[in-house]
Design a protein around this motif. Structure first.
Motif, PDB file in Angstrom:
ATOM      1  N   HIS A  85      19.348  95.245   6.364  1.00 51.48           N
ATOM      2  CA  HIS A  85      18.327  96.279   6.160  1.00 51.48           C
ATOM      3  C   HIS A  85      17.106  95.708   5.447  1.00 51.48           C
ATOM      4  O   HIS A  85      16.235  96.462   5.022  1.00 51.48           O
ATOM      5  N   GLU A 142      17.898  86.003  16.054  1.00 50.21           N
ATOM      6  CA  GLU A 142      19.067  85.721  15.203  1.00 50.21           C
ATOM      7  C   GLU A 142      19.374  84.223  15.231  1.00 50.21           C
ATOM      8  O   GLU A 142      20.429  83.792  15.706  1.00 50.21           O
ATOM      9  N   ARG A 154      13.934  90.982  16.425  1.00 49.39           N
ATOM     10  CA  ARG A 154      14.146  89.885  15.530  1.00 49.39           C
ATOM     11  C   ARG A 154      15.091  88.856  16.143  1.00 49.39           C
ATOM     12  O   ARG A 154      16.071  89.211  16.795  1.00 49.39           O
ATOM     13  N   TYR A 160      34.353  93.406   8.448  1.00 46.62           N
ATOM     14  CA  TYR A 160      34.188  92.282   9.369  1.00 46.62           C
ATOM     15  C   TYR A 160      35.248  91.221   9.061  1.00 46.62           C
ATOM     16  O   TYR A 160      35.252  90.640   7.976  1.00 46.62           O
ATOM     17  N   TYR A 186      22.813  90.595  18.021  1.00 46.06           N
ATOM     18  CA  TYR A 186      23.524  89.780  17.038  1.00 46.06           C
ATOM     19  C   TYR A 186      24.780  89.146  17.637  1.00 46.06           C
ATOM     20  O   TYR A 186      25.077  87.983  17.372  1.00 46.06           O
ATOM     21  N   ASP A 242      16.690 103.405  11.447  1.00 47.04           N
ATOM     22  CA  ASP A 242      17.241 102.406  10.515  1.00 47.04           C
ATOM     23  C   ASP A 242      16.874 102.747   9.077  1.00 47.04           C
ATOM     24  O   ASP A 242      17.668 102.534   8.157  1.00 47.04           O
ATOM     25  N   ARG A 283      25.238  79.068  14.261  1.00 45.78           N
ATOM     26  CA  ARG A 283      26.664  79.189  13.891  1.00 45.78           C
ATOM     27  C   ARG A 283      27.543  79.263  15.141  1.00 45.78           C
ATOM     28  O   ARG A 283      28.573  78.610  15.233  1.00 45.78           O
ATOM     29  N   MET A 296      28.140  97.570  12.332  1.00 44.13           N
ATOM     30  CA  MET A 296      26.970  96.697  12.400  1.00 44.13           C
ATOM     31  C   MET A 296      25.717  97.511  12.714  1.00 44.13           C
ATOM     32  O   MET A 296      24.662  97.315  12.113  1.00 44.13           O
ATOM     33  N   GLU A 297      25.858  98.431  13.667  1.00 44.33           N
ATOM     34  CA  GLU A 297      24.711  99.252  14.077  1.00 44.33           C
ATOM     35  C   GLU A 297      24.240 100.109  12.907  1.00 44.33           C
ATOM     36  O   GLU A 297      23.030 100.223  12.666  1.00 44.33           O
ATOM     37  N   VAL A 298      25.201 100.672  12.174  1.00 47.64           N
ATOM     38  CA  VAL A 298      24.860 101.502  11.018  1.00 47.64           C
ATOM     39  C   VAL A 298      24.175 100.663   9.931  1.00 47.64           C
ATOM     40  O   VAL A 298      23.355 101.164   9.175  1.00 47.64           O
ATOM     41  N   SER A 299      24.504  99.356   9.902  1.00 47.89           N
ATOM     42  CA  SER A 299      23.911  98.456   8.893  1.00 47.89           C
ATOM     43  C   SER A 299      22.554  97.902   9.335  1.00 47.89           C
ATOM     44  O   SER A 299      22.139  96.853   8.850  1.00 47.89           O
ATOM     45  N   GLY A 300      21.899  98.560  10.253  1.00 51.10           N
ATOM     46  CA  GLY A 300      20.555  98.146  10.652  1.00 51.10           C
ATOM     47  C   GLY A 300      20.532  96.911  11.531  1.00 51.10           C
ATOM     48  O   GLY A 300      19.553  96.170  11.548  1.00 51.10           O
ATOM     49  N   THR A 301      21.620  96.663  12.245  1.00 52.38           N
ATOM     50  CA  THR A 301      21.699  95.481  13.103  1.00 52.38           C
ATOM     51  C   THR A 301      21.834  95.921  14.551  1.00 52.38           C
ATOM     52  O   THR A 301      22.594  96.832  14.838  1.00 52.38           O
TER      53      THR A 301
END
Lengths: 259, 252
Positions: free
Chosen positions: B119, A37, A35, B103, A139, B87, A43, A129-134
């Motif tokens: 997700h 970014e 995907r 963050y 990114y 994921d 940004r 971040m990795e755990v959050s599907g990123t």
């Protein structure tokens, strides 16, 4: 000193070079795969470009003004004072503008990226971040490196323009030269072979600053001490890389007959 | 089989770890480690600092790759699945980091929205906002929604991190030393919050801790990690009465 220390240092150097090469290789693999970014890229372009704007304008102006003032006595001695705009234009556009701006950029953006990613690494934000599907590499790294690669050439163009304005004011401190004549003298001496190689190398400078800043930050270890070290070594290594790339570009353009 | 079907069909072990080995250089941290987590169970992994407790849960969530073994989560071995499948499993597992991992550049709201957006959870703007508010209500910090993490105290950061963990309504939560670095009162509050969340959402949990008050209050079962292996398992009262010096040292 132990007899095997130089050998170990050499091995450590090549190990590090190998890791940087692999990290750079990931960039090309990750950048082309979805995907994408885009939102984060825009940004980062804004942050990286906007953050450096004031500094680049200030140093560009001083660079043009000081260069003109330093050149004048020597050129007056030779009776070629009228050549100041042409000489400043060649020096600024071909070499001083891109290199000085890239060094300022390395100090400002390279250290900022190194410290930001380093701090994210040691506080487990990259893991989160990795755990959050990123994909954190995509990114954080791909967006920052791409933004640095795209923004530095624009900053260099701006810095060159401001430098020439500084040079115009410098010329007018002791003599009177009209803006039209100054611009005519500048563009009379500059041609495609001056502009393009100088412009193209700024993309490589931007890529090197972004990539080294990200590499140092992303692989930061040893807590807050490591973050400081990452920021510091990002600036040092990217500054050295700017000179190495500059040297290579000069050799290549020389072979291609641009010099 | 789809992960949703796996969750629905899982009656006993939601996590099953077999023969797990993980080393850093010559340092063997996990050496043939075996453990099960039953549905709705709260299991504390107890062990000395550096014994590999955090490594264990990072292997479960896929942040570290072990050299050998199998980790079955809802019947799927997370070591042999694609990134997309991993994921999908991660949506069902919440992870509370020891350092909170909020963050810095985002507000509390953005921190909580981040896992939902990443997700690709399809929710309307209103539903997403309701979830954020609900998660913050659960930890009693609705008023911090537009604050930056730097404006929060250590205890508040831990609560916000817990709220972020809850935002995807996970079936399993992995807690990495949830009370470390907090004063005794805040530590107690976090322990109470963990119990409330387990009760409210019926989650299964693995809690890494050496705070014995937290262990006593949250554990249905305790696994003692020693020399890379699951040395023994039992309830708090069973292990507290043990004569084994390796077990006794934690309860003295």
């Amino acid at each position: 000193m132990k007899p095997d220390k130089p050998a170990k240092q050499l091995q450590a150097f090549f190990d590090e070079a190998g890791r940087i090469a692999r990290f750079t290789g990931w960039y090309f693999r990750q950048a082309i795969r979805p995907r994408y970014e885009f939102k984060e890229l825009i940004r980062q372009c804004f942050i990286i470009g906007y953050q450096s704007l004031g500094l680049v304008v200030l140093t560009g102006f001083i660079m043009g003004l000081v260069l003109t003032m330093q050149l004048r006595p020597t050129l007056v001695d030779y009776g070629v004072e009228s050549q100041i705009p042409a000489m400043v234009a060649i020096a600024v556009v071909r070499e001083i503008g891109p290199v000085i701006t890239a060094l300022i950029f390395a100090g400002k953006i390279g250290s900022s990226i190194g410290a930001e990613l380093g701090s994210m690494r040691v506080t487990e934000q990259i893991d989160a971040m990795e755990v959050s599907g990123t994909n954190p590499y995509k990114y954080l790294v791909v967006t920052r490196v791409t933004a640095a690669t795209l923004m530095l050439p624009i900053l260099v163009l701006l810095s060159d323009t401001i430098s020439l304005y500084g040079a115009y004011l410098g010329v007018n401190i002791k003599t009177v030269t009209s803006p039209d004549l100054f611009i005519w003298q500048v563009f009379d001496v500059l041609d495609f072979t001056d502009l393009m190689p100088a412009f193209i190398k700024t993309f490589f400078f931007g890529f090197a600053v972004g990539m080294i800043g990200c590499y140092k930050g992303y692989n930061s270890t040893k807590g807050t001490e490591g973050v400081g070290r990452s920021a510091n070594s990002a600036v040092v290594l990217s500054s050295v890389m700017i000179f190495i790339i500059d040297l290579l570009v000069v050799q290549v353009t020389d072979i291609m007959g641009f010099n | 089989m789809d992960i949703r079907e796996n969750i629905a069909n899982t009656n006993d072990a939601v996590i099953s770890i077999r023969g797990l080995c993980k080393a850093f250089g010559s340092n063997k941290v996990l050496d043939d480690f075996n453990m099960n987590l039953q549905k709705g169970q709260s299991k504390v992994v107890l062990g000395r600092s550096g014994s590999g407790k955090s490594v264990l849960i990072k292997c479960i969530i896929g942040l570290l790759t072990p050299e050998a073994g199998a980790i079955n989560v809802f019947g799927q071995n997370v070591l042999n699945i694609s990134q997309e499948e991993l994921d999908e499993i991660r949506v069902k597992i919440g992870f509370l980091f020891q350092s909170n991992a909020l963050y810095d550049s985002m507000t509390v709201r953005e921190n909580l929205e981040f896992p939902m957006r990443r997700h690709s959870i399809r929710l309307s703007e209103k539903e997403a906002n309701e979830r954020v508010v609900e998660a913050l209500k659960n930890v009693g910090l609705e008023h911090t929604i537009d604050m930056m993490p730097s404006e929060l105290s250590g205890g508040m950061k831990k609560r916000i991190a817990l709220a972020r963990t809850l935002i995807l309504k996970p079936d399993i939560i992995l807690y990495d030393e949830p009370t470390t670095g907090l004063d005794p009162i805040t530590g107690r509050e976090i322990t109470t919050l963990i119990k409330e969340i387990q009760h409210k959402y019926q989650t299964s949990s693995i809690i890494i801790s050496h705070d014995m008050k937290c262990v006593k209050n949250t554990a249905d079962s305790i696994a003692l990690l020693l020399n890379g292996k699951c040395y023994t398992e039992g309830t708090y009262s069973e292990l507290a009465m043990s004569d084994d010096p390796n077990v006794k040292q934690f309860f003295e």
